[in-house]
Design a protein around this motif. Structure first.
Motif, PDB file in Angstrom:
ATOM      1  N   ARG A 205     -13.407  -1.659  -5.765  1.00 16.92           N
ATOM      2  CA  ARG A 205     -12.254  -2.457  -5.319  1.00 16.92           C
ATOM      3  C   ARG A 205     -11.331  -1.642  -4.414  1.00 16.92           C
ATOM      4  NH1 ARG A 205      -7.706  -3.150  -9.558  1.00 16.92           N
ATOM      5  NH2 ARG A 205      -7.495  -0.998  -8.819  1.00 16.92           N
ATOM      6  N   ASP A 206     -11.009  -0.421  -4.835  1.00 16.88           N
ATOM      7  CA  ASP A 206     -10.107   0.418  -4.048  1.00 16.88           C
ATOM      8  C   ASP A 206     -10.724   0.784  -2.695  1.00 16.88           C
ATOM      9  OD1 ASP A 206      -8.385   0.265  -6.151  1.00 16.88           O
ATOM     10  OD2 ASP A 206      -8.677   2.320  -6.846  1.00 16.88           O
ATOM     11  N   ARG A 207     -12.039   0.978  -2.686  1.00 18.21           N
ATOM     12  CA  ARG A 207     -12.722   1.291  -1.424  1.00 18.21           C
ATOM     13  C   ARG A 207     -12.678   0.092  -0.475  1.00 18.21           C
ATOM     14  NH1 ARG A 207     -18.338   1.160  -1.143  1.00 18.21           N
ATOM     15  NH2 ARG A 207     -18.420   1.532  -3.379  1.00 18.21           N
ATOM     16  N   LEU A 208     -12.869  -1.106  -1.008  1.00 14.44           N
ATOM     17  CA  LEU A 208     -12.866  -2.306  -0.176  1.00 14.44           C
ATOM     18  C   LEU A 208     -11.465  -2.654   0.329  1.00 14.44           C
ATOM     19  CD1 LEU A 208     -15.358  -4.610  -2.127  1.00 14.44           C
ATOM     20  CD2 LEU A 208     -15.770  -3.342  -0.011  1.00 14.44           C
ATOM     21  N   GLN A 209     -10.442  -2.264  -0.432  1.00 13.32           N
ATOM     22  CA  GLN A 209      -9.069  -2.539  -0.011  1.00 13.32           C
ATOM     23  C   GLN A 209      -8.698  -1.796   1.272  1.00 13.32           C
ATOM     24  OE1 GLN A 209      -6.628  -1.657  -3.443  1.00 13.32           O
ATOM     25  NE2 GLN A 209      -6.815  -3.727  -4.270  1.00 13.32           N
TER      26      GLN A 209
END
Length: 307
Positions: free
Chosen positions: A120-124
């Protein structure tokens, strides 16, 4: 700035951009608003409208399990041509969206909370990528073309005891479900028992003409049966979300623990809309089974009588 004020700050920034026609700039601020409170005021509606004004440069993330998918579906099915990615623990997500005619750019699967946060943090950090807008209720059932059945006796009660693989301890206890089944059959209700074959093994339930087992591996086939229920008794699971989105009265039993996202996204909005009643338990074992059963029976009688 604390979380309570952040949602106001981002919401009003988004409204300012909307007011001067800069909808593309309002999108990230609505996305931040719903990150702090899923259904804050009319943020989901305005968020969807802002995306619709300029969708070409945006990729939308479909995150979570099947219960989350259901709240995303009204927007997705209205906009099948938009760009989507899926971040989920549901292993059959690809077949789920394919069956609904939705093309997904890429799937990301996780098996635990740590994996989810990392992805999730990478995609954000990917530009112009935002979470998909949610909706509380279905205007039309996405899994069937027929209207909801007319409410008449014998009433049909749906039961789902299971839970997500990532939510250990959420399932209803076999003792509670067996006692509820006994009472429902004595009271001459019809029953649809939802769940996997493994989940229902613990009940050691024999076939009975009053019970229909909804255990198909294709979850869409099971979800398509929810509209036949006059009332749903369930754990915090996809079937209670499906029932609530169809405005079918639901009695939800879940563990009495702190879970703000669950409460603000899947519980409180439906309680406020008067289509969900909640019992919070400590263990749902021993004497608490009888207390929970009494609560459930009282509400079944009240809800179906009111109907």
């Amino acid at each position: 700035m604390n979380r309570h004020f952040k949602k106001y700050y981002f919401y009003f920034l988004a409204r300012i951009f909307d007011s001067v026609g800069l909808h593309q700039k309002s999108v990230p601020y609505y996305a931040e608003t719903i990150r702090f409170r899923s259904f804050f005021w009319d943020s989901q509606i305005r968020y969807a409208e802002a995306i619709e004004k300029n969708p070409k440069k945006i990729t939308l993330q479909i995150q979570g399990g099947i219960g989350d998918f259901l709240q995303f579906l009204p927007f997705i099915l209205k906009h099948k041509s938009y760009s989507y990615t899926v971040l989920t623990h549901f292993l059959y997500a690809e077949s789920f969206f394919k069956a609904l005619g939705v093309k997904v750019k890429k799937y990301y699967f996780y098996t635990n909370w740590e994996d989810y946060v990392e992805i999730r943090d990478r995609l954000q950090k990917v530009s112009n990528t935002y979470v998909c807008p949610r909706t509380l209720f279905f205007k039309t059932n996405p899994f069937i073309s027929t209207k909801k059945k007319v409410l008449k006796k014998p009433y049909v009660v749906g039961i789902h005891m299971g839970s997500s693989k990532l939510a250990a301890g959420k399932a209803l206890s076999p003792d509670f479900v067996l006692k509820l089944l006994t009472w429902l059959m004595y009271a001459k209700y019809k029953i649809i028992l939802f769940g996997t074959k493994d989940e229902l093994k613990s009940l050691q339930s024999k076939t009975h003409r009053a019970i229909l087992l909804a255990t198909d591996q294709d979850v869409i086939k099971n979800l398509s049966l929810v509209h036949q229920c006059d009332l749903m008794v369930a754990s915090d699971s996809v079937f209670k979300t499906m029932a609530s989105m169809l405005e079918i009265p639901s009695i939800v039993l879940h563990k009495d623990n702190k879970n703000p996202f669950r409460d603000r996204t899947f519980i409180e909005p439906y309680v406020k809309a008067h289509c969900m009643t909640v019992y919070k338990y400590k263990t749902l074992e021993g004497t608490e089974v009888d207390t929970a059963l009494a609560f459930t029976i009282k509400n079944i009688n009240a809800l179906l009588k009111a109907s």
